[in-house]
Design a protein around this motif. Structure first.
Motif, mmCIF file in Angstrom:
data_model
loop_
_atom_site.group_PDB
_atom_site.id
_atom_site.type_symbol
_atom_site.label_atom_id
_atom_site.label_comp_id
_atom_site.label_asym_id
_atom_site.label_seq_id
_atom_site.Cartn_x
_atom_site.Cartn_y
_atom_site.Cartn_z
ATOM 1 N N HIS A 103 7.749 4.044 27.568
ATOM 2 C CA HIS A 103 8.741 3.894 26.511
ATOM 3 C C HIS A 103 9.429 2.524 26.577
ATOM 4 O O HIS A 103 9.756 1.947 25.545
ATOM 5 C CB HIS A 103 9.752 5.044 26.546
ATOM 6 N N ILE B 137 11.485 15.036 23.814
ATOM 7 C CA ILE B 137 11.382 15.373 25.239
ATOM 8 C C ILE B 137 11.520 14.097 26.056
ATOM 9 O O ILE B 137 10.933 13.077 25.716
ATOM 10 C CB ILE B 137 10.031 16.072 25.519
ATOM 11 N N ARG C 152 6.960 10.379 16.360
ATOM 12 C CA ARG C 152 8.361 9.979 16.548
ATOM 13 C C ARG C 152 8.583 8.463 16.565
ATOM 14 O O ARG C 152 9.131 7.891 17.511
ATOM 15 C CB ARG C 152 8.882 10.587 17.876
ATOM 16 N N HIS D 120 6.006 7.558 32.225
ATOM 17 C CA HIS D 120 6.673 7.847 30.955
ATOM 18 C C HIS D 120 7.837 6.877 30.728
ATOM 19 O O HIS D 120 8.002 6.328 29.627
ATOM 20 C CB HIS D 120 7.192 9.299 30.963
ATOM 21 N N GLU E 76 14.408 11.206 19.048
ATOM 22 C CA GLU E 76 12.999 11.576 18.841
ATOM 23 C C GLU E 76 12.894 12.873 18.035
ATOM 24 O O GLU E 76 12.058 12.985 17.132
ATOM 25 C CB GLU E 76 12.273 11.690 20.187
ATOM 26 N N HIS F 118 3.488 15.010 27.322
ATOM 27 C CA HIS F 118 4.498 16.047 27.091
ATOM 28 C C HIS F 118 4.288 16.639 25.710
ATOM 29 O O HIS F 118 3.478 16.144 24.916
ATOM 30 C CB HIS F 118 5.921 15.525 27.319
HETATM 31 MG MG LIG Z 1 7.721 10.347 25.479
#
Ligand SMILES: [Mg+2]
Ligand SMILES: [Mg+2]
Ligand SMILES: [Mg+2]
Ligand SMILES: [Mg+2]
Ligand SMILES: [Mg+2]
Ligand SMILES: [Mg+2]
Lengths: 149, 149, 149, 149, 149, 149
Positions: B78, F146, E89, B74, F82, E139
Motif C-alpha cells: 500500500h 481490510i 478500492r 501488505h 477502502e 485479504h
Molecule cells: Mg489491502
C-alpha cells in the motif's frame, strides 16, 4: 570553469519546499544564478480549494506568474492539481474524507531543458503532513506538478 | 549533548532517493544512528507492475521487510501504490496511457513517532522522470507513500 | 464588414470531429480564415495507448505540432488524455475493462482568446462509440481536451 | 422517399447543446419527426450538485423523465454523472478544486437502435466553460452520458 | 399468512455469493418464490477483463440476461464494473498494480421495488480475495453493483 | 471436537452489518469464541466525512481501537476509506454528486491468519442504500475495507 547548471526543476522545487530558513540561501543562490524564479509559502486547511488558492496567490504575489494572463494561470493551476495528487493519493479531497493537511509549498519557474525552444516550465512542490483533524495523528505527504508555461 | 533525531521518515526517504552516491553517506549515517532500515534501487518501465515488483523485490532482498509475513508485504504494497499516485497524478497507469517512467526509489523503515507505542512505519519514496517513450520527452515526478508496518 | 471570428476552439474541434466529408469544407473554411491549424483522423482499438498514439501521430504528420519540441508534445499529450476522460467516464481504460472504442478525432490549434498574449492553444476532440467487443453493442462517447501550447 | 432517421442520440444531444436559438429549429424538427423527447437548459456553479440538480429538474419539468419512477431518475442520474466526467476530466469536482463551470445542457430521449427491443435510451450532453472563478480565465469543456432508460 | 418477500436484491446477491453449496438451497428458495432469476460462478485472474468476461458469460449462459439485447448487456456491464470498484478500492485494475483476485460472483435479477413500474433490476455481487500473486498473501474483498435492466 | 474457527474477517463483518438484532447473537457468539472484537452502528448523511466520523467514533467508543495511538487510527481510517469505495463506486463523494447514503456499518478486529506473526487485522463493512435525496429513490450498496492493525 563553472559547474554546469542543475536543471532538475522538480528536484529544486522539492528541496526548496523542504528547506528550513538557513538552508534556503544556498538553494536559492543556484536558482538565482540560472535566472529562475522561485517562491514558497505555507498553508494548512481541511479545504483543498484553500490550498489551491494559497499557492495561486503566492505565485501571483511573488511575481512568478502573470496574473493577467490566463495561459500562465492555467499552467500553474494544472501543476498545482498534479502536485496535490501526490498529497492525497487517490481521491483529491481533504475535508470530505475527514482529513486535513498542513503543507509548505515551493514554486519554481525556469528552463529545465537545454534546448531554448523548450521555453519555460513551472514546478509546484508540496510537502507536509496529512491526517486526522487531531494533533499528531498525521503522516508526511509530498507532491510535485510540472507543466510548460 | 546530541542533536535530536530527525524523525521525518518521508523526508529522509525522499532525500535518500534524490541522493547521488557521494551524498548518501551522511544521509545514511543519520538513519543508522537511529537504527532505521533503508535501501534504494532503480527501475524503468512502461509497465507499472514491474515498478511495483522492483520495489518489493528490493525491500525483500535488502531485509527491509520480512517476505514471509503478509502483514509486512501488505504494508509495503500500500505504501508503494500510494507513492505511485504522486508519480502518475491521475490514472495509476503507464503504458496504457502511452507513457514510461524511469525512477529511483528509496525505502525507509523506522519509528517516526516519539511514542514507542506507535511502532514501526515504512516510507516509500519515488523520484525520476515520466513521459513519452521518446528520449528527453519527459519531466520529473515524485511520490511518497507512508504506512504503519 | 466581416463577421467576427468564432474563437470557440473546442466547439470547432467537436464539430470537425462530427463532420462528414461534405460538411467539412465550410467548417475548415472558417478555421483557414483564422489561420488556425486543424486535422482529423480515425482509430479503433481496445488498447488505449493505440488511440493516444494515433492522435499524436496524426498531429505530427499533419504539422499541427512540432514533433521535435517536447513542450508541444506535452501540451498535446495532456489534451489527449483529458479528452479520453470524456470517452471513458471513470477509469481511463478500455481493454482492461473489456470494452473497445471506435473513434474519430479532430485536433485544432489556434488562438481562442482575443488577447494576443494568451497565445496558442490546442483542442483535441474525440467522438465515436464505446462498448463491448461485439458489433452494435456500443453507444456514443465524446471527449474534449484543451491546453495552452 | 424519406431520408433515414439519424439515430445518433449522443450527436443530437451535443448539437442541440451547441445550438443557438436560430439553429435549434432544424435540429428539433428532426427529433420531433422521430418522436424523440428533448429539452435544454443552462446552469453555472462552483457546486457540482447544483449542476446535477439543474439537469434533473429540467428533465422532470420538461417531461423527459417520469419523476415518480426511480428507475427513470436512476437512468438519468448516471447519464448526468457520466457526462460530468467529460467536463471535469479527472476528479468529478468543481469548487473543491477551486474551479467553476458555466454550462448548457441538452437531454434527448429516444430510440437509438433500430431493433425495437432495445427500447428507449437517454443522452445528456453538457457544453460550456470551466476554469478559475475569474471572468475569462476558463476554457471549453464537453461531456456526454448515455444510458438505457 | 405468508411472510412478505425480502426485496433487498443486493443483500440476496451478497448472501448467495457467500453461500456454500449446502446454504444455497434456502437462499434460492426465497428467490424462486419471488420468481427472480439468479446464478453464480467463480473466477480468478490477474486480468480484470477476464473477470468481467466470466461474469458476463455466466449471466448469458444461465439465462439471466438476453445476450441479443444490448440494453440488457449494457445494464449488466455497468453493474459488473460498479461491483468491481468495491473489490479494487481505487484504481479499477489488477495485474497492472501487481495484484490478483480470486472471486465468487452472484447475479440476481428481480423486482426490488413494490411499485411494478420500477420494473426489473440486476444485482452483481462479488466476494473473494485480492492480493499479491503469492498464495495466502491476500485479504478479502467485496463489491456490489446494482442497475435497472 | 470443536469445529475450526472461520477466520474470514471480512465475511464476518459483512454478515454482522447485515444482521438484524435477532440474528446477531449467533454471529457474535462465533466472534466471542475467537476473542475477536466487534461492534456496529448506523449513520445516514449526504456528507461523507460524517460517515467516516461515525465509524471512527463507534470504533473508539466500543473499544475496538485505541484512540490514543495514531497507528491504530491510521489502520482504521484506511479501512474505512477502502470500504467507502464500494459504496460510492467511482468518485468517493456523496453530497457533491447530489446523493445521500443510509448505512449500517460493522467493525471486526481479529486474527484472520493462522500464523500468529500475521497479528491483528481490522475489517470495516458498510451496507445500506445510496441514492437521490428523495425517499425510496435509492438502491443498495456494500463496501468492505481490510487492513493490518
Ligand atoms: Mg489491502
Ligand atoms: Mg505532464
Ligand atoms: Mg495514510
Ligand atoms: Mg485546463
Ligand atoms: Mg455505458
Ligand atoms: Mg446507481
Amino acid at each position: 570553469m563553472s559547474k554546469e547548471f542543475d536543471r532538475r526543476i522538480g528536484r529544486h522545487a522539492i528541496m526548496y519546499a523542504f528547506a528550513e530558513e538557513e538552508e534556503e540561501i544556498s538553494l536559492t543562490n543556484d536558482l538565482k544564478r540560472m535566472n529562475w524564479l522561485y517562491g514558497k509559502g505555507k498553508v494548512g486547511s481541511m479545504e483543498l480549494q484553500k490550498i489551491v488558492a494559497a499557492i495561486e496567490t503566492s505565485a501571483k504575489r511573488l511575481g512568478l506568474v502573470n496574473p493577467d494572463i490566463y495561459r500562465e494561470m492555467h499552467a500553474l493551476y494544472h501543476a498545482i492539481i498534479e502536485a496535490l495528487h501526490g498529497v492525497t493519493r487517490g481521491q483529491v479531497e481533504l475535508g470530505g474524507l475527514l482529513r486535513t493537511a498542513g503543507l509548505r509549498f515551493a514554486i519554481v519557474r525556469g528552463r529545465p531543458f537545454k534546448n531554448s525552444d523548450e521555453g519555460e516550465w513551472i514546478a509546484v512542490a508540496v510537502y507536509g503532513t496529512i491526517g486526522a483533524p487531531v494533533r499528531g495523528f498525521e503522516h508526511e505527504a509530498v507532491g510535485l506538478g510540472i507543466n510548460h508555461i
